[in-house]
Design a protein around this motif. Structure first.
Motif, PDB file in Angstrom:
ATOM      1  N   ALA A 136       0.048  -4.806  -7.124  1.00  0.00           N
ATOM      2  CA  ALA A 136      -1.031  -5.501  -6.416  1.00  0.00           C
ATOM      3  C   ALA A 136      -1.887  -4.523  -5.620  1.00  0.00           C
ATOM      4  O   ALA A 136      -1.451  -3.425  -5.275  1.00  0.00           O
ATOM      5  N   ARG A 137      -3.101  -4.952  -5.309  1.00  0.00           N
ATOM      6  CA  ARG A 137      -4.022  -4.142  -4.513  1.00  0.00           C
ATOM      7  C   ARG A 137      -3.949  -4.499  -3.032  1.00  0.00           C
ATOM      8  O   ARG A 137      -4.192  -3.663  -2.166  1.00  0.00           O
ATOM      9  N   TRP A 138      -3.594  -5.767  -2.749  1.00  0.00           N
ATOM     10  CA  TRP A 138      -3.482  -6.221  -1.367  1.00  0.00           C
ATOM     11  C   TRP A 138      -2.150  -6.943  -1.166  1.00  0.00           C
ATOM     12  O   TRP A 138      -1.693  -7.671  -2.049  1.00  0.00           O
ATOM     13  N   ILE A 139      -1.563  -6.733  -0.001  1.00  0.00           N
ATOM     14  CA  ILE A 139      -0.366  -7.482   0.404  1.00  0.00           C
ATOM     15  C   ILE A 139      -0.696  -8.169   1.726  1.00  0.00           C
ATOM     16  O   ILE A 139      -1.061  -7.510   2.700  1.00  0.00           O
ATOM     17  N   ALA A 140      -0.580  -9.492   1.742  1.00  0.00           N
ATOM     18  CA  ALA A 140      -0.836 -10.265   2.959  1.00  0.00           C
ATOM     19  C   ALA A 140       0.488 -10.752   3.518  1.00  0.00           C
ATOM     20  O   ALA A 140       1.185 -11.552   2.888  1.00  0.00           O
ATOM     21  N   GLU A 141       0.841 -10.270   4.707  1.00  0.00           N
ATOM     22  CA  GLU A 141       2.154 -10.556   5.283  1.00  0.00           C
ATOM     23  C   GLU A 141       2.183 -11.955   5.917  1.00  0.00           C
ATOM     24  O   GLU A 141       2.005 -12.125   7.114  1.00  0.00           O
ATOM     25  N   VAL A 186      -2.685   0.751  -1.809  1.00  0.00           N
ATOM     26  CA  VAL A 186      -2.383  -0.662  -1.563  1.00  0.00           C
ATOM     27  C   VAL A 186      -2.599  -0.959  -0.077  1.00  0.00           C
ATOM     28  O   VAL A 186      -2.055  -0.266   0.787  1.00  0.00           O
ATOM     29  N   THR A 187      -3.382  -1.972   0.218  1.00  0.00           N
ATOM     30  CA  THR A 187      -3.675  -2.345   1.600  1.00  0.00           C
ATOM     31  C   THR A 187      -2.730  -3.452   2.058  1.00  0.00           C
ATOM     32  O   THR A 187      -2.639  -4.501   1.413  1.00  0.00           O
ATOM     33  N   VAL A 188      -2.032  -3.204   3.155  1.00  0.00           N
ATOM     34  CA  VAL A 188      -1.166  -4.222   3.756  1.00  0.00           C
ATOM     35  C   VAL A 188      -1.912  -4.865   4.920  1.00  0.00           C
ATOM     36  O   VAL A 188      -2.274  -4.192   5.887  1.00  0.00           O
ATOM     37  N   LEU A 189      -2.148  -6.161   4.818  1.00  0.00           N
ATOM     38  CA  LEU A 189      -2.741  -6.929   5.902  1.00  0.00           C
ATOM     39  C   LEU A 189      -1.602  -7.418   6.781  1.00  0.00           C
ATOM     40  O   LEU A 189      -0.766  -8.207   6.334  1.00  0.00           O
ATOM     41  N   PRO A 190      -1.506  -6.944   8.042  1.00  0.00           N
ATOM     42  CA  PRO A 190      -0.279  -7.097   8.832  1.00  0.00           C
ATOM     43  C   PRO A 190      -0.057  -8.500   9.383  1.00  0.00           C
ATOM     44  O   PRO A 190      -0.993  -9.241   9.685  1.00  0.00           O
ATOM     45  N   ASP A 191       1.227  -8.808   9.542  1.00  0.00           N
ATOM     46  CA  ASP A 191       1.652 -10.127  10.001  1.00  0.00           C
ATOM     47  C   ASP A 191       1.085 -10.511  11.358  1.00  0.00           C
ATOM     48  O   ASP A 191       0.759 -11.678  11.598  1.00  0.00           O
TER      49      ASP A 191
END
Length: 392
Positions: free
Chosen positions: A289-294, A313-318
């Motif tokens: 994946a390209r984005w991970i949404a926590e 990969v961009t992690v969008l933080p919780d």
């Protein structure tokens, strides 16, 4: 932020020997906010990390013009399988033991493994007025505020309670902001969701309704995959109280795969919405994946996030992405919005557009990750809140 919480309480159930924890990371006007989770293996360190995250979530939603004044951060946790026959008794005894804190300084509610209905029932049996009664002295008109929140909890939208939708809407809106900024078309963008409980189910609904294609969802029984897109509404209607989907609802094109298959499915967006620590150094390399949404709390371990960032990969933080359930409670209780689904959805969308956009702008300006940018925003806001309302 200090790494040392303000208060830590450990508890052992005298009947079963089960362990529980409460961590108050910070108080604002004498009160802290944070849910209560129940899962096998829940630890004091996990609860402390979650409490620190709640301090951040509260601070990020600070608006000096709003009626809602952010609270401090706290969290509760019980080491018990919520499906166990002994779980409800353990929950009641935990709440009874924590009653002095809930009455005075800790407002709590549903989290992983627990529904709000269950928490409310257990709280009443434990002798509590409400799981959020500590905030009542801060209200201008307690009776009106409590009725407004009760009315909001009674609202359903297409078969799902409003309280179970607002958090997932916040996650979905975070994803949409990231896609829009990257110039990525929504149509055809594929999504894999781990967890079909409150947060994961609502996220899947709103992303599907925004035109994205949900190609995989996972629960405790495994992963359901369909490259052409799953019927999200049918799967939502086939869930039990723990987010497990009845496989009788699957269509001919839906495949049943192992529980961890959600991680490596061909998708642009990955939404871990179940347990903490789901993505570590050992399995991050499977992610395409390209984005991970926590959507879950703390699902991506630091070493995994570092490796993912190196791969683009961009992690969008919780602390940003899944903050809207908590904020919605307080917007409603304090009177920034009424008991109305459209008002709630509009407030969530506007808030997440501003928060996620600001975080991504800060990350680009500072040359850091979105998580580091979110932490920088928190570090700026906490002293402002403390100056206005004091440190406790």
């Amino acid at each position: 932020m200090s790494p040392t919480p303000l208060l830590s309480v450990d508890w052992t159930d005298h009947v079963t020997g089960r362990r529980g924890h409460l961590v108050v990371d910070r108080l604002v006007r004498g009160v802290a906010s944070g849910g209560l989770r129940m899962r096998e293996g829940c630890t004091a360190a996990e609860v402390a990390g979650l409490a620190r995250g709640m301090t951040m979530k509260e601070a990020l939603h600070y608006d000096p013009a709003a009626r809602y004044v952010p609270l401090g951060g706290a969290k509760g946790g019980i080491d018990c399988d919520p499906r166990s026959p002994e779980a409800y008794g353990v929950l009641v005894r935990y709440l009874r033991a924590m009653r002095p804190y809930i009455e005075r300084c800790w407002t709590t509610g549903e989290d992983l493994g627990l529904t709000q209905d269950l928490v409310d029932r257990a709280a009443a049996e434990a002798g509590l007025v409400s799981s959020v009664q500590a905030v009542y002295p801060l209200l201008d008109d307690e009776a009106t505020a409590r009725k407004r929140l009760a009315d909001a909890f009674a609202i359903e939208v297409d078969g799902i309670g409003l309280d179970a939708l607002v958090g997932g809407l916040g996650v979905a809106e975070s994803v949409l902001v990231a896609l829009d900024r990257a110039g990525r078309e929504r149509a055809g963008t594929r999504v894999s969701v781990q967890g079909m409980g409150t947060m994961g189910g609502a996220t899947a609904r709103f992303l599907a309704r925004a035109g994205l294609r949900v190609v995989a969802v996972a629960d405790v029984r495994g992963t359901i995959v369909n490259p052409d897109g799953l019927d999200v509404e049918a799967l939502l209607a086939a869930r039990d109280d723990h987010g497990t989907v009845d496989r009788a609802a699957l269509r001919p094109g839906d495949r049943k795969e192992p529980r961890d298959a959600w991680l490596a499915v061909d998708a642009e967006v990955l939404v871990p919405a179940a347990v903490s620590y789901a993505i570590g150094a050992g399995n991050q390399e499977r992610i395409t994946a390209r984005w991970i949404a926590e959507a879950a709390n703390m699902p991506v371990l630091p070493e995994a996030e570092e490796a993912l960032a190196a791969r683009g990969v961009t992690v969008l933080p919780d602390v940003v992405v899944n903050s809207c359930t908590n904020a919605w409670w307080w917007w409603t209780l304090f009177g920034d919005i009424e008991a109305d689904a459209e008002q709630a959805f509009d407030r969530v969308r506007r808030s997440m557009r501003e928060l996620v956009g600001g975080m991504l702008d800060r990350a680009a300006t500072d040359g850091t990750s979105p998580r580091a940018a979110a932490h920088a925003l928190v570090a700026e806001r906490l002293p402002v809140i403390a100056e206005r309302y004091g440190w406790y």
